[in-house]
Design a protein around this motif. Structure first.
Motif: not given
Ligand SMILES: NC(=O)c1ccc[n+]([C@@H]2O[C@H](COP(=O)([O-])OP(=O)(O)OC[C@H]3O[C@@H](n4cnc5c(N)ncnc54)[C@H](OP(=O)(O)O)[C@@H]3O)[C@@H](O)[C@H]2O)c1
Length: 355
Positions: A8, A10-13, A34-36, A78, A100-101, A189, A192-193, A323, A327
């Motif tokens: 995962g 491509t997301g913010y974390t 990354s799948r995408s 993810t 991280l989830a 952020s 997520g992204r 965060n 975080g």
């Molecule tokens: N943002 C924050 O401040 C924060 C803080 C603490 C914890 N978290 C947790 O950390 C995790 C990631 O957060 P984020 O903010 O980085 O999310 P995000 O920006 O939405 O990124 C999610 C990532 O997961 C990949 N993904 C989505 N569905 C998937 C699947 N079924 N199988 C494999 N890869 C998949 C996506 O890439 P592709 O679609 O390209 O595969 C993308 O790279 C979440 O569980 C969130 O709750 C986030």
């Protein structure tokens, strides 16, 4: 040198993990999924990574698991429900997992299923998973195969309450009344992204709103922190209310407490300062100085201010963090350091950026 993978990326974390791990002297980031964006260089999507990392996103399909099994540690950045599908196959090969989830945060299956609307895929493995808050669980993290990296809000809440609950236990006396109010704000952020209407620029800029008013997934995690991690001898009622504020990153939690007569006899500024004196990432601010989110931006530091007013029986704890770092990704790297016996702050010493 250990070999790491990020699922995962491509997301913010995910991008925060790439940034931090690329600068880590003991980690080689060997696989990024990354799948995408499979086949694309990460620095094409994130130009901030040009000259930092030349890694390319992979989507290996059926071979992904086998590739992940070649690594020493896999980070899952993810959505909830992804890590638990692969964690067993990884740990069976001795690969450590940092999620991280939320798959490995809540020990109660009932709570997990209620708040995340899905059955847990590996309840037996969950029992041995460790909640990855190093300031509370360092010894257990050191021996863990699976770490559930804490939620961003619970990190601020549990660390903001830790010195109080522990002293209350030690003195076997209520120092605060049962009601705990946590009024928390997060930058956008935190969501997520992924694109969504509620998160587009016109909706979030110049706007400020509460969400999760009737209940938020981080509430049971905060309660678990008080009851299990801190082993509170006294029951508390937690009111947790998160808000979205128009900033990109940063989190500010105000914790409102009422002191008992015994609690007013404590110098809480002194108590917090001594409780966290040896923690590299926790800064208890001097009395009269109050934190802002900018003071921790892009760093793994968490700053705490303590305000005590005995005339009103008030104790207010203000906690700020980034965060995406303390975080999320920074704390995950802190956990990696503990799990592999590295110095805990390795790769995490960069100062916050201002403005
Ligand atoms: N943002 C924050 O401040 C924060 C803080 C603490 C914890 N978290 C947790 O950390 C995790 C990631 O957060 P984020 O903010 O980085 O999310 P995000 O920006 O939405 O990124 C999610 C990532 O997961 C990949 N993904 C989505 N569905 C998937 C699947 N079924 N199988 C494999 N890869 C998949 C996506 O890439 P592709 O679609 O390209 O595969 C993308 O790279 C979440 O569980 C969130 O709750 C986030």
């Amino acid at each position: 040198m250990i070999s790491a993978a990020i699922v995962g990326g491509t997301g913010y974390t995910g991008i925060e993990l790439i940034r931090l791990l690329s600068a880590h002297p003991q980690v080689s980031l060997d696989l990024l999924t990354s799948r995408s964006e499979a086949g694309t260089r990460a620095d094409e999507i994130f130009p901030s990574l040009r000259g930092v990392s030349d890694i390319v996103f992979s989507d290996l399909g059926d071979d992904t698991l086998a590739a992940l099994q070649q690594c020493d540690v896999v980070f899952f950045a993810t959505p909830h429900g992804v890590a638990m599908q692969q964690a067993e196959a990884l740990t069976q090969e001795g690969v450590k997992v940092i999620d991280l989830a939320a798959d490995f945060r809540l020990q109660s299956l009932t709570e997990f299923e209620h708040w995340y609307n899905q059955p847990h895929a590996c309840p037996e493995l969950l029992k041995s998973a460790i909640y990855g808050l190093p300031e509370l669980n360092r010894d257990k993290i050191a021996n863990a195969l699976v770490v559930g990296n804490p939620g961003c809000y619970p990190t601020t809440a549990i660390l903001g309450l830790k010195p109080i609950i522990l002293l209350q236990n030690q003195q076997n006396t209520r120092l605060i009344e049962p009601r705990i109010v946590i009024d928390a704000k997060s930058g956008v952020s935190g969501a997520g992204r992924q694109a969504s209407l509620a998160l587009n620029y016109a909706e979030t800029t110049d706007n400020f709103k509460a969400y999760g008013v009737t209940g938020h997934r981080h509430l049971p995690e905060i309660e678990q922190g008080l009851e299990q991690l801190l082993a509170s001898q006294f029951a508390h009622r937690v009111r947790f209310l998160p808000h979205l504020v128009p900033m990109i990153r940063g989190m500010f939690s105000s914790i409102h407490l009422e002191l008992t007569e015994a609690g007013m006899a404590i110098d809480w500024q002194q108590e917090f300062a001594s409780s966290y004196a040896d923690e590299a990432f926790i800064d208890v601010l001097p009395s009269g100085i109050y934190p802002d989110t900018r003071s921790v931006r892009a760093s793994n530091r968490l700053r705490i201010a303590v305000y005590q007013d005995n005339t009103r029986h008030e104790l207010t704890i203000l906690v700020v963090q980034d965060n995406l770092v303390k975080g999320a990704a920074g704390q995950a790297v802190q956990n990696l350091n503990v799990m592999f016996g590295f110095e805990e702050s390795l790769g995490l010493n960069a100062a916050p950026i201002v403005p």
